[in-house]
Design a protein around this motif. Structure first.
Motif, PDB file in Angstrom:
ATOM      1  N   LYS A   1       4.282 -15.092  36.557  1.00  0.00           N
ATOM      2  CA  LYS A   1       5.422 -15.530  35.756  1.00  0.00           C
ATOM      3  C   LYS A   1       5.325 -17.031  35.527  1.00  0.00           C
ATOM      4  N   ASP A   2       5.117 -17.400  34.294  1.00  0.00           N
ATOM      5  CA  ASP A   2       4.989 -18.795  33.905  1.00  0.00           C
ATOM      6  C   ASP A   2       6.342 -19.494  34.055  1.00  0.00           C
ATOM      7  N   ALA A   3       6.309 -20.823  34.109  1.00  0.00           N
ATOM      8  CA  ALA A   3       7.542 -21.600  34.205  1.00  0.00           C
ATOM      9  C   ALA A   3       8.448 -21.365  33.001  1.00  0.00           C
ATOM     10  N   ASP A   4       7.871 -20.900  31.905  1.00  0.00           N
ATOM     11  CA  ASP A   4       8.648 -20.602  30.695  1.00  0.00           C
ATOM     12  C   ASP A   4       9.277 -19.215  30.732  1.00  0.00           C
ATOM     13  N   GLY A   5       9.048 -18.483  31.834  1.00  0.00           N
ATOM     14  CA  GLY A   5       9.614 -17.147  31.966  1.00  0.00           C
ATOM     15  C   GLY A   5       8.754 -16.058  31.357  1.00  0.00           C
ATOM     16  N   GLU A   6       7.550 -16.401  30.926  1.00  0.00           N
ATOM     17  CA  GLU A   6       6.645 -15.425  30.324  1.00  0.00           C
ATOM     18  C   GLU A   6       5.680 -14.888  31.393  1.00  0.00           C
ATOM     19  N   TRP A   7       5.303 -13.618  31.247  1.00  0.00           N
ATOM     20  CA  TRP A   7       4.326 -13.011  32.150  1.00  0.00           C
ATOM     21  C   TRP A   7       2.933 -13.231  31.588  1.00  0.00           C
ATOM     22  N   LEU A   8       2.106 -13.890  32.378  1.00  0.00           N
ATOM     23  CA  LEU A   8       0.764 -14.278  31.960  1.00  0.00           C
ATOM     24  C   LEU A   8      -0.267 -13.404  32.663  1.00  0.00           C
ATOM     25  N   ASP A   9      -1.127 -12.726  31.894  1.00  0.00           N
ATOM     26  CA  ASP A   9      -2.181 -11.897  32.477  1.00  0.00           C
ATOM     27  C   ASP A   9      -3.223 -12.782  33.146  1.00  0.00           C
ATOM     28  N   ILE A  10      -3.642 -12.397  34.347  1.00  0.00           N
ATOM     29  CA  ILE A  10      -4.669 -13.131  35.090  1.00  0.00           C
ATOM     30  C   ILE A  10      -5.875 -12.223  35.269  1.00  0.00           C
ATOM     31  N   SER A  11      -6.975 -12.602  34.647  1.00  0.00           N
ATOM     32  CA  SER A  11      -8.213 -11.827  34.742  1.00  0.00           C
ATOM     33  C   SER A  11      -9.358 -12.794  35.009  1.00  0.00           C
ATOM     34  N   PRO A  12      -9.623 -13.125  36.268  1.00  0.00           N
ATOM     35  CA  PRO A  12     -10.674 -14.098  36.567  1.00  0.00           C
ATOM     36  C   PRO A  12     -12.050 -13.594  36.134  1.00  0.00           C
ATOM     37  N   PRO A  13     -12.898 -14.477  35.641  1.00  0.00           N
ATOM     38  CA  PRO A  13     -14.256 -14.066  35.252  1.00  0.00           C
ATOM     39  C   PRO A  13     -15.087 -13.743  36.481  1.00  0.00           C
ATOM     40  N   PRO A  14     -16.228 -13.075  36.312  1.00  0.00           N
ATOM     41  CA  PRO A  14     -17.094 -12.780  37.453  1.00  0.00           C
ATOM     42  C   PRO A  14     -17.454 -14.057  38.210  1.00  0.00           C
ATOM     43  N   GLY A  15     -17.483 -13.955  39.540  1.00  0.00           N
ATOM     44  CA  GLY A  15     -17.801 -15.128  40.345  1.00  0.00           C
ATOM     45  C   GLY A  15     -16.637 -16.072  40.551  1.00  0.00           C
ATOM     46  N   ALA A  16     -15.430 -15.637  40.174  1.00  0.00           N
ATOM     47  CA  ALA A  16     -14.245 -16.481  40.314  1.00  0.00           C
ATOM     48  C   ALA A  16     -13.212 -15.789  41.198  1.00  0.00           C
ATOM     49  N   LEU A  17     -12.276 -16.575  41.704  1.00  0.00           N
ATOM     50  CA  LEU A  17     -11.163 -15.996  42.437  1.00  0.00           C
ATOM     51  C   LEU A  17      -9.884 -16.710  42.048  1.00  0.00           C
ATOM     52  N   VAL A  18      -8.770 -16.039  42.313  1.00  0.00           N
ATOM     53  CA  VAL A  18      -7.443 -16.584  42.028  1.00  0.00           C
ATOM     54  C   VAL A  18      -6.870 -17.117  43.334  1.00  0.00           C
ATOM     55  N   VAL A  19      -6.252 -18.282  43.274  1.00  0.00           N
ATOM     56  CA  VAL A  19      -5.590 -18.874  44.440  1.00  0.00           C
ATOM     57  C   VAL A  19      -4.153 -19.200  44.059  1.00  0.00           C
ATOM     58  N   ASN A  20      -3.215 -18.853  44.926  1.00  0.00           N
ATOM     59  CA  ASN A  20      -1.821 -19.198  44.632  1.00  0.00           C
ATOM     60  C   ASN A  20      -1.112 -19.792  45.840  1.00  0.00           C
ATOM     61  N   ILE A  21      -0.087 -20.553  45.555  1.00  0.00           N
ATOM     62  CA  ILE A  21       0.734 -21.188  46.579  1.00  0.00           C
ATOM     63  C   ILE A  21       1.705 -20.162  47.146  1.00  0.00           C
ATOM     64  N   GLY A  22       1.861 -20.153  48.477  1.00  0.00           N
ATOM     65  CA  GLY A  22       2.819 -19.270  49.132  1.00  0.00           C
ATOM     66  C   GLY A  22       4.092 -20.003  49.494  1.00  0.00           C
ATOM     67  N   ASP A  23       5.067 -19.245  49.950  1.00  0.00           N
ATOM     68  CA  ASP A  23       6.388 -19.807  50.247  1.00  0.00           C
ATOM     69  C   ASP A  23       6.351 -20.853  51.363  1.00  0.00           C
ATOM     70  N   MET A  24       5.458 -20.695  52.327  1.00  0.00           N
ATOM     71  CA  MET A  24       5.385 -21.683  53.404  1.00  0.00           C
ATOM     72  C   MET A  24       4.988 -23.053  52.874  1.00  0.00           C
ATOM     73  N   LEU A  25       4.000 -23.097  51.986  1.00  0.00           N
ATOM     74  CA  LEU A  25       3.568 -24.380  51.436  1.00  0.00           C
ATOM     75  C   LEU A  25       4.597 -24.918  50.443  1.00  0.00           C
ATOM     76  N   GLN A  26       5.226 -24.036  49.681  1.00  0.00           N
ATOM     77  CA  GLN A  26       6.303 -24.465  48.796  1.00  0.00           C
ATOM     78  C   GLN A  26       7.400 -25.154  49.611  1.00  0.00           C
ATOM     79  N   ARG A  27       7.745 -24.566  50.738  1.00  0.00           N
ATOM     80  CA  ARG A  27       8.797 -25.121  51.591  1.00  0.00           C
ATOM     81  C   ARG A  27       8.367 -26.464  52.173  1.00  0.00           C
ATOM     82  N   LEU A  28       7.135 -26.535  52.670  1.00  0.00           N
ATOM     83  CA  LEU A  28       6.623 -27.769  53.264  1.00  0.00           C
ATOM     84  C   LEU A  28       6.625 -28.909  52.245  1.00  0.00           C
ATOM     85  N   THR A  29       6.293 -28.606  50.984  1.00  0.00           N
ATOM     86  CA  THR A  29       6.198 -29.638  49.940  1.00  0.00           C
ATOM     87  C   THR A  29       7.484 -29.791  49.132  1.00  0.00           C
ATOM     88  N   ASN A  30       8.562 -29.157  49.572  1.00  0.00           N
ATOM     89  CA  ASN A  30       9.851 -29.294  48.886  1.00  0.00           C
ATOM     90  C   ASN A  30       9.732 -28.887  47.416  1.00  0.00           C
TER      91      ASN A  30
END
Length: 328
Positions: free
Chosen positions: A226-255
């Motif tokens: 879900k983009d900041a604009d409220g749109e759902w963005l498809d995530i399809s990493p190319p071969p040899g790639a991975l997706v990384v996302n921030i979790g709630d613990m790090l969000q909390r630590l960084t305010n």
């Protein structure tokens, strides 16, 4: 009964065609670490997600672990259920189909998964927080291959955190002693074929509990952010790639300087409904006794402390959240 969400029946706004997260190559990590950290951090700040190309993980290790997982999930249900440990939060072994649900969801997710965690020596003080792994005897090599993948993802996750620390100007080694024995989990996920009229989705919209998540690409589409604009963005990493996302613990630590973003796995279009989907997220966690407290440098007049007086130990935060998603 509401209709199942699919690629063709999306009840929320879809992002414009062609909008995507630009991959950041891991090759830049050694060539220009500051540039890598800046590109990665900018993506996290904008989306809560980043795509890392040229991840460098050994494909032989990945392929062996995924192959063993597929073999395990193809076993009879009664055989698989031997490795389910009710009441333990799903921390190790099998969590059967139809157990986990997104926070606040009316229906359970259409998935089953296997969890592997860190192996600790006898007498280690963190053993009171981390259960022993369980291993299926029916699949030869499962332990070697799957724990090998856990170890590889753990190392890569630490490198990503080093770049995040650089971006946040915390000192490159900031996270090292806070995650070195973290209660991290490798999840081997199986989304079976979706029957017509299914009342749930493969994974309802949610945010991750942990510090960061590393996700290797699935053979079948479905992941949306879900983009900041409220749109759902498809995530399809190319071969040899991975997706990384921030979790709630790090969000909390960084305010919330780095946001933990809602994401989901939608049901497939009708022509792909008979195909299973497999993916392998690695949920990187803090050491269980690390106290999550807003970093002073993340507080300003424009961004006041959202968690003043609400410091919480990582293990307690994890327990609260596992209850919310029905694993405890």
């Amino acid at each position: 009964m509401r209709p199942p969400v699919s690629a063709t029946t999306n009840p929320e706004t879809a992002a414009p065609a062609g909008k995507s997260i630009e991959p950041v190559s891991m090759k830049l990590y050694d060539a220009d670490f500051q540039a890598f950290a800046d590109k990665l951090g900018t993506s996290f700040k904008r989306y809560g997600f980043a795509v890392i190309a040229d991840h460098g993980l050994d494909e032989t290790v990945i392929n062996a672990a995924v192959a063993d997982t597929k073999t395990f999930f193809a076993l009879p249900e009664e055989t698989k259920r031997k490795y389910h440990q009710p009441g333990t939060g799903g921390a190790r072994g099998l969590t059967p189909f139809g157990v986990e649900a997104a926070k606040g969801a009316a229906t359970v997710d259409l998935k089953e998964f296997w969890h592997v965690g860190r192996e600790l020596p006898e007498g280690h003080p963190y053993r009171k927080y981390m259960r022993d792994n369980v291993w299926p005897t029916e699949v030869e090599g499962f332990r070697q291959h799957v724990y090998g993948m856990f170890a590889a993802m753990d190392v890569l996750g630490a490198k990503v955190l080093r770049a995040i620390a650089r971006y946040l100007e915390l000192g490159d080694d900031f996270f090292e002693d806070k995650v070195e024995m973290g209660n991290s989990i490798l999840r081997m996920l199986h989304y079976p074929p979706v029957p017509a009229g299914a009342s749930g989705v493969r994974a309802g919209a949610h945010e991750d509990i942990n510090v960061i998540t590393l996700l290797l690409g699935a053979e079948e589409a479905g992941l949306q952010v879900k983009d900041a604009d409220g749109e759902w963005l498809d995530i399809s990493p190319p071969p040899g790639a991975l997706v990384v996302n921030i979790g709630d613990m790090l969000q909390r630590l960084t305010n919330h300087v780095l946001p933990s973003t809602s994401h989901r796995v939608i049901n497939p279009a009708p022509e792909r409904a008979s195909f299973a989907r497999y993916s392998t997220p690695f949920f990187l966690h803090f050491n269980p006794d690390f106290v999550i407290e807003t970093l002073p440098g993340m507080i300003s007049s424009e961004n006041p402390d959202r968690y003043a007086g609400k410091a919480i130990m990582a293990e307690d935060f994890l327990t609260e959240r596992l209850k919310e998603i029905r694993l405890i």
